[in-house]
Design an enzyme around this catalytic site. Structure first.
Site, short mmCIF file in Angstrom:
data_model
loop_
_atom_site.label_atom_id
_atom_site.label_comp_id
_atom_site.label_asym_id
_atom_site.label_seq_id
_atom_site.Cartn_x
_atom_site.Cartn_y
_atom_site.Cartn_z
N SER A 1 0.81 -1.22 0.00
CA SER A 1 0.00 0.00 0.00
C SER A 1 0.84 1.27 0.00
O SER A 1 0.31 2.37 0.12
CB SER A 1 -0.91 -0.01 1.22
OG SER A 1 -0.14 -0.26 2.38
N THR B 1 -1.97 3.23 4.41
CA THR B 1 -0.91 4.23 4.35
C THR B 1 0.02 4.13 5.55
O THR B 1 -0.46 3.87 6.65
CB THR B 1 -1.57 5.63 4.43
OG1 THR B 1 -2.42 5.76 3.33
CG2 THR B 1 -0.56 6.75 4.48
N THR C 1 1.71 6.89 0.55
CA THR C 1 0.76 5.84 0.16
C THR C 1 0.72 5.66 -1.35
O THR C 1 1.05 6.57 -2.12
CB THR C 1 -0.65 6.22 0.65
OG1 THR C 1 -1.54 5.13 0.48
CG2 THR C 1 -1.22 7.40 -0.10
N THR D 1 -4.98 7.25 8.28
CA THR D 1 -4.92 6.16 7.33
C THR D 1 -6.32 5.59 7.18
O THR D 1 -7.16 5.81 8.04
CB THR D 1 -3.94 5.06 7.79
OG1 THR D 1 -3.97 3.98 6.85
CG2 THR D 1 -4.30 4.52 9.15
N GLY D 2 -6.55 4.88 6.11
CA GLY D 2 -7.88 4.29 5.90
C GLY D 2 -8.55 4.90 4.68
O GLY D 2 -7.88 5.44 3.79
N1 ASP Z 1 -5.76 6.99 3.19
C1 ASP Z 1 -5.22 6.45 1.98
C2 ASP Z 1 -5.98 6.94 0.81
O1 ASP Z 1 -7.19 7.07 0.92
C3 ASP Z 1 -5.18 4.98 1.94
C4 ASP Z 1 -4.94 4.30 3.25
O2 ASP Z 1 -4.48 4.85 4.20
O3 ASP Z 1 -5.21 3.14 3.39
O4 ASP Z 1 -5.39 7.14 -0.23
#
Ligand code: ASP
Length: 317
Positions: free
Chosen positions: A47, A177, A195, A228-229
């Site tokens: 990721s 991320t 990310t 993150t997310g």
């Molecule tokens: N937040 C990141 C995004 O939406 C991805 C992640 O953290 O999993 O690009």
């Protein structure tokens, strides 16, 4: 005391690369960039950086940001053909009058400054295999051409539920991320976020990570936060900025994260695949981590050593 806090288990990779120098008196900014860079180079992390999963067209694009204060921030988005977007973001912060560079412009800037280039869209075997699997189960011609969505997100969620949880139609299989916050022995804070974005995203999609205030915010006077997310959730509430503002109003890092997660839960119709996790650090070094749902982990390094721990979850364990 030096502290390094990062998201997910691969925070341990960052800690190994960055904490010894931070503990020896290195700067918080150097630590978060070194930690982020180590994860960007790790092919087992799917990721972030060179191991990242591609977009719906099979192309890999990276986003990153760094920040130490409202007047010291840098970011890049939609960067292709480079392994280290965090280092490019740092150069945007330190060597330009701008905050954010995107796509071709960011790549030309990086080239001019001598950042090492790599083959565009070089995927690891693992990333290629997952992409081909995903493509085979999302067979719209548009997705192959890469310019139209494979299907809208709601439809993808519906299919996911209909698959009975086998994951066959899982819409967002990869998001994680690495976000890092550090406090050095001089008491300075810094943050970084890097990310490849949501796996199989629509080409051109940019999430929260490179956008100051969403994926990352640092203010030496109030604190630091990073996320993150599902970026779209975080972007809807300016998540990292909101946490820092709650800390400015006197909340401790844990309560500030919780209030922000509650805001997300109140204002979005959450799907089971939605996740948002945050880490936060106050100017005095108190820190916390928390997420909407169980499963979020953080890695903390301080004078007691490096530990991987579960983050608190807002919604049912
Ligand atoms: N937040 C990141 C995004 O939406 C991805 C992640 O953290 O999993 O690009």
């Amino acid at each position: 005391m030096a502290t390094l806090l990062s998201t997910w288990s691969f925070g341990q990779v960052a800690a190994r690369a960055a904490y010894p120098a931070l503990a020896a008196g290195g700067s918080a900014l150097d630590a978060v960039v070194a930690g982020a860079s180590a994860v960007e180079l790790d092919p087992t992390v799917d990721s972030v950086g060179v191991g990242g999963l591609p977009d719906a067209s099979g192309r890999l694009s990276l986003d990153a940001s760094v920040m130490t204060d409202p007047d010291r921030a840098g970011s890049v988005c939609f960067v292709r053909g480079f392994a280290h977007p965090t280092k490019i973001a740092r150069d945007v912060m330190e060597r330009t009058i701008h905050v954010m560079l995107a796509g071709d412009g960011a790549e030309a800037f990086a080239r001019r400054l001598g950042h090492a280039e790599r083959e565009q869209d070089a995927l690891t075997d693992h990333a290629r295999r997952l992409y081909l699997q995903w493509r085979d189960t999302h067979s719209d011609a548009g997705a192959r051409e890469g310019y139209t969505p494979p299907m809208n997100v709601e439809e993808r969620y519906r299919r996911d539920s209909a698959s009975g949880g086998t994951g066959a139609g899982r819409p967002l299989p990869g998001h994680d991320t690495i976000s890092l916050l550090a406090r050095d022995r001089a008491g300075r804070l810094a943050g970084a976020c890097t990310t490849s974005g949501l796996a199989f995203k629509l080409p051109g999609r940019v999430g929260d990570s490179p956008i100051i205030g969403h994926g990352l915010y640092v203010d030496q006077r109030a604190g630091a936060a990073a996320g993150t997310g599902t970026g779209e959730l975080i972007m809807g509430v300016c998540g990292s900025f909101l946490i820092v503002e709650f800390m400015r109003q006197g909340l401790d890092p844990r309560s500030a994260i919780r209030r922000t997660l509650e805001r997300i839960a109140e204002r979005f119709a959450l799907h089971p695949d939605h996740q948002a996790g945050f880490i936060a650090m106050a100017p005095d070094g108190r820190w916390a981590s928390g997420a909407l749902r169980p499963g979020f982990t953080h890695c903390i390094s301080d004078e007691k050593g490096t530990r991987l721990e579960a983050g608190e979850a807002l919604i049912g364990e």
